[in-house]
Structure formats: structure tokens, C-alpha cells
Design an enzyme around this catalytic site. Structure first.
Site, PDB file in Angstrom:
ATOM      1  N   CYS A 105       0.839  -1.198   0.000  1.00 10.64           N
ATOM      2  CA  CYS A 105       0.000   0.000   0.000  1.00 10.64           C
ATOM      3  C   CYS A 105       0.877   1.252   0.000  1.00 10.64           C
ATOM      4  CB  CYS A 105      -0.984  -0.049   1.181  1.00 10.64           C
ATOM      5  SG  CYS A 105      -2.372   1.072   0.999  1.00 10.64           S
ATOM      6  N   HIS A 232      -3.394  -5.788   0.832  1.00 15.99           N
ATOM      7  CA  HIS A 232      -2.686  -6.011   2.096  1.00 15.99           C
ATOM      8  C   HIS A 232      -2.557  -7.496   2.439  1.00 15.99           C
ATOM      9  CE1 HIS A 232      -2.622  -1.836   3.764  1.00 15.99           C
ATOM     10  NE2 HIS A 232      -3.611  -1.676   2.890  1.00 15.99           N
ATOM     11  N   GLU A 234      -0.750  -8.765   4.803  1.00 18.27           N
ATOM     12  CA  GLU A 234      -0.694  -8.920   6.268  1.00 18.27           C
ATOM     13  C   GLU A 234      -2.086  -8.907   6.883  1.00 18.27           C
ATOM     14  OE1 GLU A 234      -0.272  -6.125   4.732  1.00 18.27           O
ATOM     15  OE2 GLU A 234      -1.199  -4.524   5.915  1.00 18.27           O
TER      16      GLU A 234
END
Lengths: 272, 992
Positions: A105, A232, A234
Site C-alpha cells: 500500500c 494487504h 498482512e
């Protein structure tokens, strides 16, 4: 052996995802430190001591001058205490040493705007960018991603598709010329693309949430070791992260974690 | 030297912002234009070389891949009209600040105080030719005249010169003037002093102050500090802030003379102490050893236990008045402001999520607007964007919220912003939720600088919106400065570098230092040491400015150097402003001279108790008589499309609700991720499956019948949503936010006693139901002047209480969502349906209010919620969804289309009075009801668990994607495809 892999997540000036990125790195087996940028600028902590650099999502300096622009300017021009180098110099040395960098990002925006991606021929010249979503709005939504199996990217090895959330207002990928796009394609540097329900790349909203050219969601450098993407990984390391975990049979571990595992395994096999 | 750097997109690059503006102009103003393009403008006022400016323009200020740059000349002349919008002097310009920092890095030197960067935006139009229309576009859509200014250039007109007049620099003289005010004047003049100074002090309070200053002891003590007998402006302002309704909650602290409908009279000595603190005391007593409260009412937020190692912090604030004037800045400040409450609780906490609830008038409002009111659509847009920037940029997920609509919210929108945070149970061996300033600790202010922004915010919000409402009350938050400060403070906390912390909100330093000093009994504050944004602030302005992003700390002398050094390294400003003492005085100095010396006792305890008459006369309301609808499907679709019921997805997606990777039940859920979740489940520790559940209830429409039941329903709704997803009913705390219209009897409020009685009744219910449910209140806030009055036009909001709940789920993997899961699952309705449609959405759709407002039976509800928890713990529920606005009909539709499977239900099977008509069965808003679906193999277990309770098997989930509702007499009332129902539900606010 994997325990010796050392990962760093830089925080400060508006990063937001450092904790969950560090968590993903740890789950993948890396010894991980979250280091505030002031520690690096004071030279109390050094990139050289790590193998895997993570640039986490957030809003560096509020993205006030365009996403990650002011952050890139700081890394390029702020001097590390007691040395002539900037952090950008340290970062280029880190890449040249064959180490791994992943930007997610805002971290992807930072890598692109500093010229670290795609960095054809290791030139560190910016020739792509990430700009405002076509709809002119920040959006949080999960997207299907098609993985390019021909890419040199070491993070996505063994993956064919991933489902991850995007959370951005400036995620539309564009290049400075058709030639740049052609070269990205030719060298297989496009790693992930926004895909429709059938898994095919798409330019149509909302499957392609921002209007990115060629549905590009993430790219890598020619070495495959520097990688950036808007979605994302994660944010999907456990099944309860999945938006439909209460109605689907899902593996315990989220697919996003595979990217971190690949990175740590690669380091363990080649750098240690 | 001044440079104007203009940055715009290259030809062929999509201008998303321009396109958005073009669309908004068409939709809001009905003006169709050919093209709108936008440019970013940086006006740089600094000593730089031309080469430096070139490097800046082509470096951090622009992106060569997509943008072109022009310096001191137009970027293009290819337009019919150009509007340039910039800030007024002194308004926070975050981008300007970042731009300045970027230049400093590039030229490797700090800017001098008079140097700066000012940003503006150019809008270039094609198809716009007349300046009158351009003026309308600028004033009604692009800019807010309170904080921004604009220039309009038609084709062919020359650009104004780039000179000092072009930049919004605050040019002020250093002013050390401290005025003395003579209070020995007539009552009229006293009232005038209060009104002219935006002090919001009543005549009685002015008398109290005047009398204090004639006390010989006070006079002699003042002489010792070099002060005359007259009050200084610093002192009067400090008193006005501390005694404001906003800070002192005078209405909730008042002595109320209440008379009910039977003429029974009683005196209530403080609604707050009697009903709110009283309820919590009773609940905690009943909980005994199971009490999970750690810190209630005494700090910026409430604190409860999470587990043995961690505590949970929660606070919800309102930011209504500022949002009425500047929706974007007001809401942004609301969210970053409540974030500071979490950070300023105990020794500080890490923020984990935000919640947002708004009350607006319809964005499609098409009546003429009274003066000074912004169109509800602009308020909607601005508030949503403000919260989006405040939450997203701060890295805090927004996980729960709602939007309520009522025409009366045109007078004042309600903007509720909540924040939860997590702190260790113990910090360096001491409870982290406690703090105490020590005598001799330094007063240290961190974060942003002080400006004129936010002066009189506390007193302004203590009045109705009127003609003279001050522009300076409006502020714009800066999430990044605050984020940097929080990173620093958490480190300083863990290193034990301070003894106490609080935020600077309403009343600024006056309130923060004044409140902290209650620990020691005095302080000495040097106002001239405070860092200013620009020169020209007078001492009293420094004391009460509500400039954002500031915390005040007590730092022991031995840690002062370490504290300031760490701050500097982390790029955070920290300034030593004085010391906490035990002198007994609120003592401020300016350049060594005492400018304020008030006894701590007088400033904190001196305010006279308000006397509030309250008389309850139940409103005359009737149940309407009307024919049963012919087409139920059509009625259901109409209800799904009502603003209070329809999908808010377009807003939800603009909030980052997943950052921090803890959101387990997200605001949107279901097979296509677009069904409405009842509550959010959040996992704050990434290596644990223990979770936090947060939900809320809000039902202003019932207030028109009886605020007692409005309050009861809000509590039940909050808890119902909470347990629906799996929140533990034995470990849940409540937080009340009252937003009222002025209940104080006066010339402009002749119906004060009725509004005060509504307040009393809501408080009675708050006490009754919190005690009955065993839910302690841990914090809250009231906003009591939500009226608009200009000329003869008065708009009062409906009395509204947001009841937020926060609690625990032991294992997030047992959470339940609202979407149906599989065909053949059984559908049960828990709870009895009564003839309770007073204030319902169904009646409102038909233009009725009604009389039978829903009533809550807490004993029955509590048993149901406990049993529901058991069923969830045993994994027996496939889905669970609460019934609220629109009743069973809406809940069936939502659960079905969220899950992608149809339902077939029979109304005859519902537990309800035998003669209740089908439309009432479908749309009654009886409380405490939930719809669950259960896999067939769990039928016996579920029915055994709910044995003896109202639990009716009303139908089943079916493969065919349609909702079928039968009435038992063979009639099919509704048979509608799910996509049709979903479209009706999604349509109204889809494009917001």
C-alpha cells in the site's frame, strides 16, 4: 535456521500497519523488529543488520503532497546522523546486497516514487506511479488477485490466486509511457492483477477497484526480490480475517501469509 | 520572495477529483458542465534560490509520470472559468505544513518564523461562462466561506499578481495587553459582557464572580501577586471555560424540580449523580467479585478489564456545533479529539478502533434553508469525509456506526465519535488506569502549536447556533501530527517519563492544567512560553485556545531532559510551561507578571447549582386507524428504501475498517460482503483469540411519545446487537451520550419544563434498565444545546441518546454473523411480538406517529440474552440478526439477501396476540427480539435451551433466492426475489 532471518518494519511519520506486518513476519519465522525512523536517522539502528525490509501501509505525512511523496523526499534528503548517507542510500545498498524489500500500500507507493520499482536495469528511476482511484474515493474492499506464474517474484512462488483487501484512495497504477508498460509485461514484472470472479484480470469496477492499467495490483523488480502491491497480505494471515469466514470452510492459515513465508524461506536458503 | 507553483495532471490522465466535482455540481446544484479539471497550488513565501524552487517543484511537489508544473505563470489557459480556493488566514493548512517540511529537507535548513507555504486548489471549468454561477459553485460546493476564500477568473481576465496580498499569512502584533474588567455594573451590562465576550455565563454566575472579587481576603491576596481588585480578561475567560455547560455539565448537575403526570413532585439533586453514577454504583455492588470496572467517570474515558494483562478503554464524544458550521473540520476534529481522550486516560493507551454515529436531515431535503444552515447533503458529505480522514490517516479502524435521519437534524447535525483503546493492567508495577501529579512536576505541553483556532469552542457549544456564532470556534484537525505525538507518548509512557497525562480539548490549557492541578492543589503556568502558530495572541487567548493535537503532561524534574530529548528525536514539539504546586491557586504569568490568580476552590467549586423546573405532561398521541395494505411486497420494499433502514455501504467502504488486522466481524458481511452486521467483533491482540465486541442503540423517533421508553429501547437495542454477534452479556459496559434541545426554561425556551421532564424520564429509564441488565455505565457525555435559532425560526432536535456498549467475547471464533448460511436451516423468532408500532418506521412511512411505543421487559430479555450466549458458545447458531427499525419484515429480508438464500416463513407461527394484523406482525418494533437460523441437527439442542421462553419456529431457509411470507390462512403476503429486495435497500444512498 529460519530463526536467524531478521526482518525490520519501519514505523513513524504516519505508518499504520507496522504491528500486523511484524506479526506476519514473525508467523513466517523471522526475528522481527519494528523500528521507528528516528532510530534509523540517529544511526542507532541500521538496515544493514537485517535481511528483509518491510515498508508498511499508512499515510506517510498524511499523503499531503500525493501518496508517499513527502515520505520519499525525507528518505532521499534527510541525512543519517554522523554519516553522509541518506536512508535512500542505505536502502539502495540493501537492495544491491541481494536482500528483500516488500512494500504494501503506502509502502508500495513509496517504492515506486523512489524509483526502487520497477527499477529496470537497476537505474532507480521513477517511471510508474500510483494515483487517485478513478472514482475519486478511498475504498476498503476485498479483491481477487491473479498471480503471474512467470514473474521472477520470489514472494508469490507457488501461488495462483489470492484474495486480499485493498484500503486506499490512491491505488491506480499508471506508467509514464506505453513502452514502460510493455517492458513490465515483457519482463514479467507484473506480479498480481485485479481479477473478476472467474479469476481473469479486469478493468471493471469494483473488481478492479481503482482503474489500474492492465489491472496491475503489484509489481517487482527484475531480481524478484523487491516487491510492492496495493492489497494487504498482512491483513489475511488467519481464517478469521476473511470476510466470509463464518460461512465458508477455509484453511486455518490465510493466504497472505504465504508471501511472508516465501520471503523468509528464500532468505534462509540463499542469504544465510 | 514569493513563488506560486501550480501542479496539474498531464493531458490524458484521468482527473478523478475533477470528475467527482463535476458530478457533485450536477447532482447538488443541477448545473451540467463540460469538463472540470483541478490543480494543486503551493504558494511559497521563503528565501530560496530559483534553482531551489525548481528542485522543489519538480521534486516533492509533483509527480513527473502524470503531472506538469508551472512556476509563477498559469499552467494552462485552456478553460472558460477558473476558481481558486485557499484558506483564510490562520486556518490549519496540513498540506502547507508538509510542503514546508519537504522544502526544509531539500534545502537542509529550517524555515524562519515568517517563512511558510500556503496551499490552494484551482478548479478549471469548461462550459461555465457566467460569474454568478461560478460564485454559486464556489460558495455552495467548492468552499466553506468560514474557513476558505476564493478568487474567480473568467476567460481572458488576468491573473492577480503573486504578492504578499495573495497569501493568507496571519499578520499580528505581539500583544501583551491584559484588560481589567469592571463587574460593578448593572445587570444589563453584566449580561452584555457575557454575550459580547462569548462567555455563556448567566447573570447568576456573573454575580457570583463579582461577589467573589469584592471579598476583602481575595482583594488582599490579589495585591500580593500584583493584581488589582478588578478581574482580568484572563481570569474571566478561565472561569467562563471551566464553568461552561460543555465542561461543567451544569444541567446534569442541576437541582431538578420534577412533577410527573399525576402531579407528584420530587427534587433531584443532580441527574448525573442520581441516575448515572447511581446506576453504576448499584450495578457494581450487585456484580460483587465479578465487577469488571476499573475507572469510571473520573477520567477522560472509562476503563474496564479485558483480561488479566490488559484493560479496555472506551469513550464516545459529540462534536455537533462545529460540524454544523464546518462539517469536514468539525467531524475530523471530533474523531481526532476523542482519540486524545483514549490517549489521555490513565497513563495512556493504544487506540484500537473508532465508532461513528451521525444524525442528519435527509440529504434530499428540498425546502428553502434557513440562514446560516448548510444543506444536509453538504453536512453529510463533509462529516463523512472528515471522519474518513481522521480515522484512516490515524491508522484506527472504524468498525461500528450508523446514520439516523430526521428533518429536525437540519437545525443541528449530531456527530458522535467513539474510540476504544487498550492499556496494560500494570505499567511499571502500577495500575495503568491510575495517575497522579506530584508537587513540583513540570507542566509540559506536547504536539501542535497554539493559534486562534478553537477559541471559545467550549462556550460556543454551550449555546444554540445563532447569528453571532464565532468563526474561530471552527478548527481543522491534523491526524499526522497527532499520530507522531502518540507514537512518542507511548514510548515515554513505557519508559516512565511522566506521572500524569490529559488531553487539551474544550477550554484548552485552562481546562487541562486546571484539572490536573486538582491532584496537587495549584500550578504556575507561564503563558509566554507556549509555542504559537503565529504572533498576535493575547495571554487569555493562549490560555483557552482549543488548537488541536495537544496533550498536557506532568513530568518530574529528573525526567524533563529525557522527555524533551526523546520528543525532539521523534519530531514532536514538547515545551515546559511551568510547574504544579500546592499553592491553592490557578496562577498564570505572562513575561513574569501574574495575569491570573484564582483560588482553585473558587474556579472548580464556585459555580452555583442551576435550578431546573421539569413538568411531565404526556403528549397527546393516538394510534392511527388505517386499512391493511393490499400489497405487502411493495410496503416491504418501501421500508427497505427508507433512509433509516437502507444500506450505508457507500459510507462504510470509505472508512478503513480493517487496519490493525483485528476486525473479525466487519461492518459488512455475507455472501457478497454487503449485509449489515449488528455489531463489530475485534481482536486487539494478534496472538490471542479473545475479542472485544462493540455495538450501539439509538432511537430518537420514540422520543416524541415518551423519552423513558426511547432510553429503554436504546439500551436494549445496544445490548441486542451486542449479544447477536456473541458478546458476553455478563461482561459488558455501557456509555451514554445525551444530545438534547435546551431544557432550561427561559424566554426563548418557554417549553423548557417539558424538555427537562423528557430528560428526567430518560435518566430514570437509564437507571432502571442498567441496573436490571447489570450493565455499568463507565463514561459518557452530554450536549444540551442542540437548537437553532435565528429570527423567529427555531429548530430543536428530537431528544436523542446514543447508548454504546463494549464488552468481551472469550473466543472470536465463536462469533455469529447475521447472514443465513444454508438451505434447510430452521428459522426461529426469539421474543414476543406486540402491538408496538408507535414511532416505528412503518407508521412514519404512512405519516403517523402512533401511541404504542415499544416497551422493554428487562427480566425476560436478560434471560434470552444469556441463553443466546449459551447457544453461541455451543456453536448451535448458523446466523443471528436483531429486529429493530422496520421489524421482522426488514430483518427477514436483510438476513436472506445477505446470505444469498431465500426464506419461507409463516406469520401464524409467531408468538403474538391472536388478533394482531399481519402488517403489525411484520413491522412491529417490539424490543428484545432476534431472528436465528439453526442447522437441522441442532434443532433439539436449541429448543431445549430456549424451553419455556418465547422461541417460535417460523419457517426455514430455502435454496430459491426469494423471500416468501405467508399468513397462515393460505395467503402469500410477500413473494419477492432477493435481488429486488436488496436493490430497494441499496438504492437510496448508493451514490453518496
Amino acid at each position: 535456521m529460519a530463526a536467524k532471518v531478521r526482518a525490520i518494519v519501519i514505523s513513524g511519520n504516519g505508518t499504520n500497519c507496522e504491528r500486523e506486518v511484524a506479526h506476519a513476519c514473525r508467523l513466517a519465522g523471522a526475528d522481527t523488529d519494528i523500528v521507528h525512523i528516528s532510530e534509523l536517522l540517529a544511526d542507532r539502528s541500521r538496515l544493514d543488520d537485517y535481511h528483509f525490509l518491510n515498508l508498511a501501509g499508512g499515510f506517510l505525512d498524511g499523503d499531503d503532497l500525493g501518496s508517499a511523496k513527502a515520505g520519499a523526499n525525507r528518505l532521499t534528503h534527510a541525512r543519517v546522523a554522523g554519516r553522509q548517507d541518506s536512508l535512500a542510500d542505505d536502502l539502495r545498498r540493501f537492495v544491491a546486497a541481494g536482500k528483500l524489500v516488500m512494500g504494501v500500500c503506502n509502502g508500495f507507493q513509496l517504492l515506486v516514487k523512489m524509483g526502487l520499482l520497477p527499477s529496470f536495469d537497476g537505474d532507480f528511476r521513477q517511471n510508474c506511479t500510483l494515483t487517485f482511484n478513478d472514482r475519486g474515493r478511498f475504498e476498503n474492499r476485498w479483491c481477487n488477485l491473479q498471480v503471474n506464474n512467470h514473474s521472477p517474484c520470489i514472494y508469490t512462488r507457488g501461488l495462483t490466486d489470492i484474495f486480499l483487501p485493498v484500503r486506499h484512495g490512491e491505488g491506480k497504477f499508471v506508467t509514464d509511457s506505453p513502452e514502460t508498460l510493455e517492458r513490465l509485461e515483457k519482463e514479467q514484472l507484473v506480479v498480481v492483477r485485479y481479477a473478476d470472479a472467474q479469476g481473469d484480470p479486469t478493468l471493471i469496477y469494483p473488481d478492479n477497484p481503482n482503474g489500474s492499467v492492465a489491472a496491475i495490483a503489484g509489481i517487482c523488480d527484475p531480481s524478484g526480490r523487491v516487491f510492492g502491491l496495493m492489497p494487504h497480505p498482512e491483513a489475511y494471515v488467519h481464517r478469521t480475517h476473511h470476510p466470509r469466514w463464518t460461512r465458508e470452510d477455509l484453511p486455518e492459515e490465510g493466504l497472505g501469509l504465504a508471501l511472508y513465508r516465501n520471503a523468509v524461506d528464500f532468505i534462509a536458503a540463499t542469504l544465510i | 520572495m514569493i513563488w506560486k507553483i501550480i501542479v496539474g495532471l498531464k493531458a490524458g490522465i484521468t482527473d478523478a477529483r475533477g470528475n467527482r466535482v463535476k458530478k457533485d455540481i450536477a447532482e447538488h446544484l443541477g448545473i451540467e458542465l463540460d469538463v472540470v479539471r483541478t490543480h494543486d497550488v503551493y504558494t511559497v513565501d521563503a528565501s530560496l534560490s530559483d534553482a531551489d524552487v525548481e528542485r522543489v517543484a519538480h521534486g516533492p511537489f509533483s509527480d513527473s509520470v502524470i503531472q506538469d508544473v508551472a512556476i509563477n505563470q498559469p499552467l494552462t489557459r485552456d478553460c472558460d472559468m477558473l476558481i481558486e480556493v485557499g484558506f483564510r488566514p490562520g486556518v490549519t493548512d496540513n498540506t502547507g505544513r508538509t510542503a514546508k517540511e519537504a522544502i526544509q529537507y531539500l534545502v537542509d535548513r529550517p524555515f524562519a518564523p515568517e517563512e511558510g507555504v500556503y496551499t490552494s486548489t484551482q478548479y478549471l471549468f469548461k462550459g461555465l461562462h457566467d460569474k454568478v454561477t461560478a460564485e454559486k459553485i464556489a460558495g455552495d460546493l467548492l468552499a466553506n466561506g468560514l474557513i476558505q476564500r476564493w478568487t474567480i477568473l473568467a476567460k481572458g481576465e488576468t491573473e492577480p499578481p503573486v504578492d504578499a496580498a495573495a497569501i493568507p499569512r496571519v499578520v499580528g502584533q505581539v500583544s501583551t495587553e491584559v484588560r481589567q474588567i469592571d463587574l460593578n455594573v448593572s445587570n444589563e451590562q453584566l449580561v452584555q459582557i457575557s454575550r459580547d465576550g462569548m462567555l455563556a455565563l448567566t447573570l447568576e454566575e456573573m454575580h457570583r464572580i463579582r461577589d467573589h472579587f469584592t471579598d476583602p481576603q481575595v482583594i488582599s491576596q490579589r495585591q500580593q501577586c500584583g493584581l488589582g481588585s478588578q478581574i482580568t480578561d484572563v481570569e474571566l475567560e478561565a472561569l467562563a471555560q471551566t464553568w461552561s455547560e460543555h465542561c461543567k455539565h451544569k444541567i446534569f448537575a442541576a437541582r431538578v424540580f420534577y412533577e410527573d403526570e399525576q402531579g407528584r413532585k420530587e427534587q433531584i439533586d443532580s441527574l448525573f449523580k442520581t441516575f448515572i453514577v447511581g446506576a453504576t454504583r448499584e450495578v457494581r455492588k450487585n456484580l460483587g467479585e465479578k465487577d469488571f470496572c476499573l475507572s469510571v467517570f473520573k477520567d477522560n474515558a472509562g476503563v474496564i478489564t479485558f483480561n488479566d494483562d490488559w484493560s479496555l478503554v472506551f469513550k464516545v464524544e459529540t462534536h455537533n456545533s462545529p460540524s454544523a458550521l464546518d462539517p469536514y473540520g468539525g467531524a475530523l476534529t471530533g474523531i481526532v479529539g476523542v482519540n486524545r481522550d483514549g490517549m489521555g486516560t490513565g497513563m495512556g493507551a493504544r487506540l484500537i478502533f473508532n465508532t461513528d454515529v451521525f444524525c442528519f436531515a435527509s440529504p434530499f431535503y428540498d425546502q428553502p434553508l434557513p440562514p446560516r444552515l448548510l444543506h444536509p447533503r453538504r453536512i453529510f458529505e463533509g462529516v463523512v469525509e472528515g471522519v474518513e480522514h481522521g480515522g484512516n490517516k490515524s491508522g484506527i479502524p472504524t468498525i461500528n456506526g450508523s446514520i439516523q435521519f430526521d428533518e429536525r437534524f437540519a437545525g443541528k447535525p449530531l456527530v458522535y465519535c467513539g474510540t476504544a483503546a487498550l492499556m496494560p493492567r500494570l505499567l511499571n508495577g502500577q495500575p495503568c488506569h491510575e495517575k497522579k501529579v506530584q508537587i513540583g512536576d513540570h507542566i509540559v505541553m506536547t504536539g501542535g502549536r497554539i493559534g486562534k483556532d478553537g477559541i471559545h469552542g467550549a462556550t460556543f457549544s454551550s449555546e444554540e447556533l445563532h447569528e453571532g456564532s464565532p468563526v474561530t470556534a471552527v478548527q481543522i484537525g491534523d491526524p499526522i501530527t497527532q499520530r507522531k505525538m502518540f507514537d512518542f507518548l507511548l514510548l515515554a509512557r513505557d519508559r516512565g517519563l511522566y506521572t500524569s497525562i490529559t488531553d487539551n480539548g474544550a477550554g484548552g490549557l485552562s481546562s487541562s492544567v486546571g484539572e490536573m492541578a486538582e491532584d496537587t492543589g495549584g500550578f504556575e503556568l507561564h503563558l509566554d512560553r507556549a509555542p504559537l502558530k503565529y504572533q498576535g495572541l493575547r495571554p487569555w487567548e493562549i490560555l483557552i485556545s482549543e488548537a488541536q493535537e495537544r496533550m498536557t503532561l506532568a513530568v518530574p524534574p529528573e525526567h524533563l531532559d529525557k522527555f524533551i530529548t526523546l520528543a525532539k528525536e521523534m519530531d514532536v514539539e514538547a515545551t515546559d510551561l511551568g510547574v504544579f504546586t500546592d499553592s491553592g491557586y490557578f496562577n498564570c504569568l505572562y513575561q513574569g507578571q501574574t495575569v491570573c490568580c484564582l483560588s482553585m476552590e473558587f474556579i472548580h467549586e464556585g459555580v452555583p447549582q442551576m435550578q431546573l423546573p421539569a413538568k411531565w405532561i404526556p403528549p397527546l398521541v393516538n394510534e392511527p386507524a388505517f386499512a391493511e395494505p393490499g400489497d405487502y411486497a411493495q410496503v416491504l420494499e418501501q421500508l427497505l428504501g427508507r433512509l433509516n433502514i437502507c444500506s450505508k455501504e457507500a459510507v462504510v467502504r470509505r472508512y478503513d475498517h480493517e487496519v490493525q488486522a483485528g476486525t473479525v466481524v466487519k461492518p459488512l458481511t455475507g455472501v457478497t460482503n454487503d449485509g449489515p452486521s449488528d455489531a463489530a467483533v475485534f481482536r486487539p491482540l494478534l496472538d490471542s483469540f479473545e475479542g472485544v465486541v462493540v455495538a450501539h442503540g439509538i432511537c430518537p423517533s420514540y422520543s416524541d411519545i415518551d423519552t423513558y421508553h426511547m432510553m429503554a429501547c436504546a439500551i436494549d437495542e445496544g445490548l441486542r446487537n451486542y449479544v447477536a454477534t456473541g458478546g458476553n452479556i455478563e461482561h459488558v459496559a455501557g456509555l451514554d451520550n445525551f444530545c438534547w434541545c435546551d431544557p432550561v426554561l427561559s424566554e426563548k425556551t418557554p417549553d423548557g419544563p417539558y424538555k427537562a421532564a423528557q430528560l428526567v424520564r430518560a435518566n430514570q429509564a437509564l437507571y432502571d434498565y442498567c441496573v436490571a441488565f447489570g450493565v455499568p455505565l463507565i463514561s459518557g457525555k452530554d450536549s444540551m444545546k442542540n437548537d437553532y435559532q435565528i429570527g423567529d425560526r427555531k429548530i430543536s432536535i428530537p431528544p436523542t441518546v446514543l447508548f454504546s456498549v463494549i464488552g468481551k467475547i472469550a473466543d472470536v471464533r465463536l462469533a455469529v454473523t447475521m447472514d443465513v448460511k444454508k438451505p434447510d436451516d430452521l428459522v426461529y423468532l426469539l421474543g414476543r411480538t406486540e402491538d408496538e408500532l408507535g414511532g416505528s418506521e412503518y407508521y412514519a412511512q404512512l405519516g403517523h406517529l402512533g401511541a404504542h411505543v415499544p416497551q422493554v421487559n428487562a427480566t425476560v430479555a436478560l434471560q434470552r440474552y444469556r441463553t443466546l450466549n449459551q447457544a453461541q458458545q455451543q456453536g448451535l447458531l448458523a446466523s443471528c440478526h436483531d429486529l429493530s427499525d422496520g421489524g421482522l419484515g426488514v430483518t427477514l429480508a436483510e438476513s436472506a439477501f445477505a446470505g444469498g438464500y431465500g426464506m419461507d416463513v409463516d406469520l401464524a407461527l409467531i408468538d403474538a396476540p391472536a388478533d394482531l394484523r399481519a402488517d403489525k406482525l411484520l413491522f412491529s418494533e417490539s424490543q428484545s427480539r432476534l431472528l436465528i437460523t439453526v442447522a437441522p441437527q441442532h434443532q433439539v439442542a436449541v429448543e431445549e435451551l430456549f424451553c419455556g421462553q418465547s422461541c417460535a419456529l417460523i419457517g426455514k431457509v430455502v435454496e430459491a433466492p426469494e423471500l416468501k411470507v405467508r399468513d397462515g390462512a393460505g395467503r402469500v403476503l410477500v413473494q419477492t426475489p432477493l435481488d429486488r429486495l436488496k436493490s430497494a435497500w441499496q438504492a437510496p444512498l448508493k451514490e453518496m
